[in-house]
Design a protein around this motif. Structure first.
Motif, PDB file in Angstrom:
ATOM      1  N   PRO A   1      97.220  38.423   7.481  1.00 33.96           N
ATOM      2  CA  PRO A   1      96.796  39.169   6.280  1.00 33.96           C
ATOM      3  C   PRO A   1      95.281  39.257   6.139  1.00 33.96           C
ATOM      4  CG  PRO A   1      98.598  37.671   5.735  1.00 33.96           C
ATOM      5  CD  PRO A   1      98.161  37.324   7.127  1.00 33.96           C
ATOM      6  N   GLU A   2      94.564  38.142   6.413  1.00 31.68           N
ATOM      7  CA  GLU A   2      93.113  38.165   6.299  1.00 31.68           C
ATOM      8  C   GLU A   2      92.482  39.049   7.371  1.00 31.68           C
ATOM      9  OE1 GLU A   2      94.975  35.496   6.028  1.00 31.68           O
ATOM     10  OE2 GLU A   2      94.481  34.680   4.044  1.00 31.68           O
ATOM     11  N   LEU A   3      93.046  39.024   8.588  1.00 30.82           N
ATOM     12  CA  LEU A   3      92.505  39.861   9.656  1.00 30.82           C
ATOM     13  C   LEU A   3      92.748  41.338   9.382  1.00 30.82           C
ATOM     14  CD1 LEU A   3      93.498  37.625  12.687  1.00 30.82           C
ATOM     15  CD2 LEU A   3      91.175  38.141  11.933  1.00 30.82           C
ATOM     16  N   ILE A   4      93.881  41.667   8.778  1.00 33.66           N
ATOM     17  CA  ILE A   4      94.132  43.059   8.394  1.00 33.66           C
ATOM     18  C   ILE A   4      93.162  43.480   7.299  1.00 33.66           C
ATOM     19  CG2 ILE A   4      95.793  44.557   7.237  1.00 33.66           C
ATOM     20  CD1 ILE A   4      98.020  43.130   8.779  1.00 33.66           C
ATOM     21  N   GLU A   5      92.988  42.633   6.307  1.00 35.29           N
ATOM     22  CA  GLU A   5      92.116  42.957   5.171  1.00 35.29           C
ATOM     23  C   GLU A   5      90.673  43.177   5.622  1.00 35.29           C
ATOM     24  OE1 GLU A   5      90.834  43.749   1.345  1.00 35.29           O
ATOM     25  OE2 GLU A   5      92.903  43.560   2.076  1.00 35.29           O
ATOM     26  N   GLY A   6      90.196  42.328   6.537  1.00 35.24           N
ATOM     27  CA  GLY A   6      88.809  42.438   6.982  1.00 35.24           C
ATOM     28  C   GLY A   6      88.687  42.947   8.402  1.00 35.24           C
ATOM     29  N   PHE A   7      89.591  43.849   8.783  1.00 27.46           N
ATOM     30  CA  PHE A   7      89.697  44.266  10.185  1.00 27.46           C
ATOM     31  C   PHE A   7      88.370  44.807  10.726  1.00 27.46           C
ATOM     32  CE2 PHE A   7      90.666  47.219  13.630  1.00 27.46           C
ATOM     33  CZ  PHE A   7      91.512  46.456  14.409  1.00 27.46           C
ATOM     34  N   ALA A   8      87.775  45.767  10.060  1.00 24.61           N
ATOM     35  CA  ALA A   8      86.562  46.407  10.589  1.00 24.61           C
ATOM     36  C   ALA A   8      85.441  45.395  10.764  1.00 24.61           C
ATOM     37  CB  ALA A   8      86.127  47.540   9.663  1.00 24.61           C
ATOM     38  N   GLU A   9      85.260  44.538   9.777  1.00 19.96           N
ATOM     39  CA  GLU A   9      84.184  43.557   9.853  1.00 19.96           C
ATOM     40  C   GLU A   9      84.448  42.528  10.946  1.00 19.96           C
ATOM     41  OE1 GLU A   9      85.880  44.365   7.156  1.00 19.96           O
ATOM     42  OE2 GLU A   9      84.398  45.493   5.968  1.00 19.96           O
ATOM     43  N   PHE A  10      85.682  42.041  11.046  1.00 16.73           N
ATOM     44  CA  PHE A  10      85.973  41.017  12.045  1.00 16.73           C
ATOM     45  C   PHE A  10      85.836  41.570  13.454  1.00 16.73           C
ATOM     46  CE2 PHE A  10      88.847  38.765  14.928  1.00 16.73           C
ATOM     47  CZ  PHE A  10      88.284  37.497  14.849  1.00 16.73           C
ATOM     48  N   MET A  11      86.359  42.768  13.712  1.00 14.20           N
ATOM     49  CA  MET A  11      86.330  43.308  15.065  1.00 14.20           C
ATOM     50  C   MET A  11      84.913  43.678  15.511  1.00 14.20           C
ATOM     51  SD  MET A  11      89.423  42.834  15.855  1.00 14.20           S
ATOM     52  CE  MET A  11      89.641  43.578  17.480  1.00 14.20           C
ATOM     53  N   ALA A  12      83.970  43.730  14.572  1.00 14.56           N
ATOM     54  CA  ALA A  12      82.571  43.987  14.911  1.00 14.56           C
ATOM     55  C   ALA A  12      81.703  42.739  14.756  1.00 14.56           C
ATOM     56  CB  ALA A  12      82.022  45.110  14.027  1.00 14.56           C
ATOM     57  N   SER A  13      82.326  41.561  14.616  1.00 16.20           N
ATOM     58  CA  SER A  13      81.583  40.336  14.338  1.00 16.20           C
ATOM     59  C   SER A  13      80.991  39.691  15.578  1.00 16.20           C
ATOM     60  CB  SER A  13      82.494  39.325  13.617  1.00 16.20           C
ATOM     61  OG  SER A  13      83.586  38.947  14.449  1.00 16.20           O
ATOM     62  N   ALA A  14      81.315  40.182  16.751  1.00 15.67           N
ATOM     63  CA  ALA A  14      80.729  39.740  18.015  1.00 15.67           C
ATOM     64  C   ALA A  14      80.824  40.908  18.986  1.00 15.67           C
ATOM     65  CB  ALA A  14      81.444  38.501  18.564  1.00 15.67           C
ATOM     66  N   ASP A  15      80.252  40.746  20.170  1.00 13.95           N
ATOM     67  CA  ASP A  15      80.249  41.863  21.120  1.00 13.95           C
ATOM     68  C   ASP A  15      81.650  42.265  21.564  1.00 13.95           C
ATOM     69  OD1 ASP A  15      77.369  42.193  21.354  1.00 13.95           O
ATOM     70  OD2 ASP A  15      77.375  40.266  22.392  1.00 13.95           O
ATOM     71  N   HIS A  16      82.496  41.279  21.837  1.00 18.31           N
ATOM     72  CA  HIS A  16      83.838  41.538  22.361  1.00 18.31           C
ATOM     73  C   HIS A  16      84.824  40.676  21.572  1.00 18.31           C
ATOM     74  CE1 HIS A  16      81.922  43.503  25.849  1.00 18.31           C
ATOM     75  NE2 HIS A  16      81.066  42.491  25.807  1.00 18.31           N
ATOM     76  N   VAL A  17      85.624  41.321  20.728  1.00 17.71           N
ATOM     77  CA  VAL A  17      86.508  40.609  19.804  1.00 17.71           C
ATOM     78  C   VAL A  17      87.947  41.072  20.018  1.00 17.71           C
ATOM     79  CG1 VAL A  17      87.006  40.116  17.369  1.00 17.71           C
ATOM     80  CG2 VAL A  17      84.639  40.455  18.121  1.00 17.71           C
ATOM     81  N   GLU A  18      88.865  40.136  19.947  1.00 17.19           N
ATOM     82  CA  GLU A  18      90.294  40.459  19.986  1.00 17.19           C
ATOM     83  C   GLU A  18      91.051  39.363  19.263  1.00 17.19           C
ATOM     84  OE1 GLU A  18      92.074  40.250  23.957  1.00 17.19           O
ATOM     85  OE2 GLU A  18      90.342  39.066  24.595  1.00 17.19           O
ATOM     86  N   PHE A  19      92.307  39.655  18.934  1.00 16.12           N
ATOM     87  CA  PHE A  19      93.159  38.589  18.415  1.00 16.12           C
ATOM     88  C   PHE A  19      94.606  38.836  18.809  1.00 16.12           C
ATOM     89  CE2 PHE A  19      93.016  41.564  14.768  1.00 16.12           C
ATOM     90  CZ  PHE A  19      94.346  41.637  14.354  1.00 16.12           C
ATOM     91  N   TYR A  20      95.370  37.757  18.734  1.00 20.48           N
ATOM     92  CA  TYR A  20      96.781  37.764  19.103  1.00 20.48           C
ATOM     93  C   TYR A  20      97.590  37.297  17.895  1.00 20.48           C
ATOM     94  CZ  TYR A  20      95.111  37.947  23.939  1.00 20.48           C
ATOM     95  OH  TYR A  20      94.484  38.307  25.113  1.00 20.48           O
ATOM     96  N   TRP A  21      98.493  38.153  17.450  1.00 21.52           N
ATOM     97  CA  TRP A  21      99.395  37.797  16.341  1.00 21.52           C
ATOM     98  C   TRP A  21     100.729  37.318  16.921  1.00 21.52           C
ATOM     99  CZ3 TRP A  21     103.269  41.764  14.610  1.00 21.52           C
ATOM    100  CH2 TRP A  21     104.198  41.199  13.721  1.00 21.52           C
ATOM    101  N   PHE A  22     101.198  36.171  16.426  1.00 23.73           N
ATOM    102  CA  PHE A  22     102.463  35.608  16.861  1.00 23.73           C
ATOM    103  C   PHE A  22     103.563  36.051  15.909  1.00 23.73           C
ATOM    104  CE2 PHE A  22      99.265  33.017  18.783  1.00 23.73           C
ATOM    105  CZ  PHE A  22      99.798  32.600  19.995  1.00 23.73           C
ATOM    106  N   PRO A  23     104.430  37.013  16.311  1.00 21.11           N
ATOM    107  CA  PRO A  23     105.538  37.417  15.451  1.00 21.11           C
ATOM    108  C   PRO A  23     106.389  36.202  15.050  1.00 21.11           C
ATOM    109  CG  PRO A  23     105.300  38.960  17.254  1.00 21.11           C
ATOM    110  CD  PRO A  23     104.384  37.804  17.564  1.00 21.11           C
ATOM    111  N   HIS A  24     107.082  36.339  13.931  1.00 17.83           N
ATOM    112  CA  HIS A  24     107.847  35.269  13.274  1.00 17.83           C
ATOM    113  C   HIS A  24     106.929  34.337  12.494  1.00 17.83           C
ATOM    114  CE1 HIS A  24     111.261  36.595  15.670  1.00 17.83           C
ATOM    115  NE2 HIS A  24     110.525  36.436  16.755  1.00 17.83           N
TER     116      HIS A  24
END
Length: 437
Positions: free
Chosen positions: A196-219
């Motif tokens: 939820p926090e990554l969705i809410e702050g998606f644009a800012e987080f994905m631009a917070s370093a040169d190369h950013v990614e994340f992995y969501w664990f379903p369930h």
């Protein structure tokens, strides 16, 4: 007499039997094999390492393997590196590092050949960085009549512009020239996050370093975040040998492989095991050569669907994917990978003319993706999502034409360069339309 052989891709979901397999060494031998096949009315498909999940490389008559055409040709003082098209990315990375150079951006797998990675639109992550094809500065293409076409921004620029991501539909890449840059390090910061926090702050987080990614664990609503910042080589502080072995071999591969195997035997175990997996990899920070940070080992085999969506639409797509998954009794053992890329000007690039986010779902090799992949395809389709050319999807030429403004520019070039369809197969006819059609 040429002998017939069988073939399967890395994931095992694409197979062919009774095909002729040739291993030419040198551009003259490549051209001779193409001419020989064309004269017999046979189709040719070049193949790299077989890492595509889609049947884009599936041969029907003749398979052309470039494992004997895989040498370094030249690296000049400006970092222009020319290699034969069968060279693997992991060999190229090592060759460049030994000479003090590096590629600007990479995906997280380096087992592909350079030509295969370019042809299918392989990309990494980074809000200000494009895919591998944006680093391309020239290539040589063996055409259906066996002739050689040299292409760059100044030689046959129309072919160069479109052929940077060519799907193997225009001809056989024989050499490619990429722009490297002085070798650099990446400071990697990994840690936990909440969807939820990554969705809410998606644009800012994905631009917070040169190369950013994340992995969501379903369930779960848990995520693993990765932020890589470009730093000079004199800041190297790699992981200790044992910590690297424990995290990357034991936890990320051996233990995760056991989790996947257990889930296949007893699907009811997948939700609790997903919660365990989400907590298994703790925070860590280290700095190493760029290619060692970009690339991850992938020993657990899988099938993948990845959609490129307009970056501004990614939060809504992720929220809906999470909602649909929670509302259904699905079992997803693999995390969902989320990355970003800059817009580019390549006709068949998934990031063509738009800032892009990539959302990828996975299932174990040998498992039918079923409604999980169908859900991602439907949700991404609502925002004109574009599927990765080397990964699974269900779209045809009619739909893809509406999602790529320059689609007809590419197919017209294909029809001109390969009017007899020497380099096509059933899958390319499905996603591009028949040659001349």
């Amino acid at each position: 007499m040429p002998r017939t052989e069988s073939w399967r891709n890395w994931a095992g979901n694409q197979r062919a039997a009774g095909i002729e397999v040739v291993h030419p060494a040198g551009v003259e031998a490549i051209a001779a094999e193409v001419r020989r096949a064309a004269e017999r009315g046979r189709r040719v498909r070049p193949i790299g390492s077989g890492h595509s999940f889609a049947p884009i490389g599936r041969p029907e008559d003749v398979q052309l393997v470039l494992d004997r055409h895989a040498a370094m040709v030249d690296v000049d003082g400006a970092g222009l590196v020319t290699v034969q098209a069968g060279m693997s990315l992991h060999r190229l990375n090592a060759e460049l590092a030994a000479r003090g150079w590096a590629l600007t951006n990479l995906g997280d797998i380096d087992r592909q050949t350079v030509s295969g990675a370019l042809s299918t639109g392989t990309h990494g992550t980074g809000a200000g960085f494009g895919g591998l094809a944006t680093q391309l500065r020239g290539f040589e293409l063996v055409l259906a009549d066996g002739s050689l076409l040299r292409c760059s921004a100044t030689e046959h620029p129309d072919v160069f512009a479109a052929g940077r991501i060519g799907l193997g539909a225009l001809g056989v890449l024989s050499t490619v020239t990429l722009q490297a840059e002085p070798a650099f390090a990446l400071r990697a910061e990994e840690g936990p996050g909440r969807l939820p926090e990554l969705i809410e702050g998606f644009a800012e987080f994905m631009a917070s370093a040169d190369h950013v990614e994340f992995y969501w664990f379903p369930h779960t609503d848990r995520c693993l975040t990765k932020r890589n910042t470009r730093v000079p080589l004199d800041e190297l502080a790699p992981l200790g040998r044992w910590r690297a072995a424990w995290d990357d071999e034991v936890l990320a591969n051996a233990v995760f492989g056991g989790v996947v195997a257990a889930g296949r035997r007893v699907p009811a175990l997948i939700p609790p095991l997903a919660r365990v997996s989400a907590r298994a990899l703790g925070p860590r920070t280290w700095t190493d050569h760029s290619h060692r940070v970009f690339v991850s080992r992938r020993r657990v085999r899988f099938q993948e669907m990845e959609y490129a969506v307009p970056r501004a639409d990614a939060p809504a797509v992720l929220a809906e994917l999470h909602r649909v998954h929670e509302a259904n009794d699905w079992r997803a053992a693999f995390p969902v990978e989320v990355r970003v890329a800059a817009a580019d000007d390549i006709p068949l690039s998934t990031a063509s003319a738009r800032e892009t986010a990539y959302i990828a779902a996975h299932v174990p090799a040998g498992v039918e993706p079923g409604p999980w992949f169908a859900a991602l395809e439907s949700i991404a389709g609502a925002v004109a999502g574009r599927p990765h050319w080397g990964k699974l999807h269900g779209l045809d030429a009619g739909t893809l034409r509406r999602r790529y403004p320059r689609f007809d520019e590419f197919t017209a070039l294909r029809d001109r360069l390969d009017p007899a369809g020497v380099f096509t197969n059933a899958h390319l006819e499905h996603v591009l339309g028949p040659v001349g059609g």
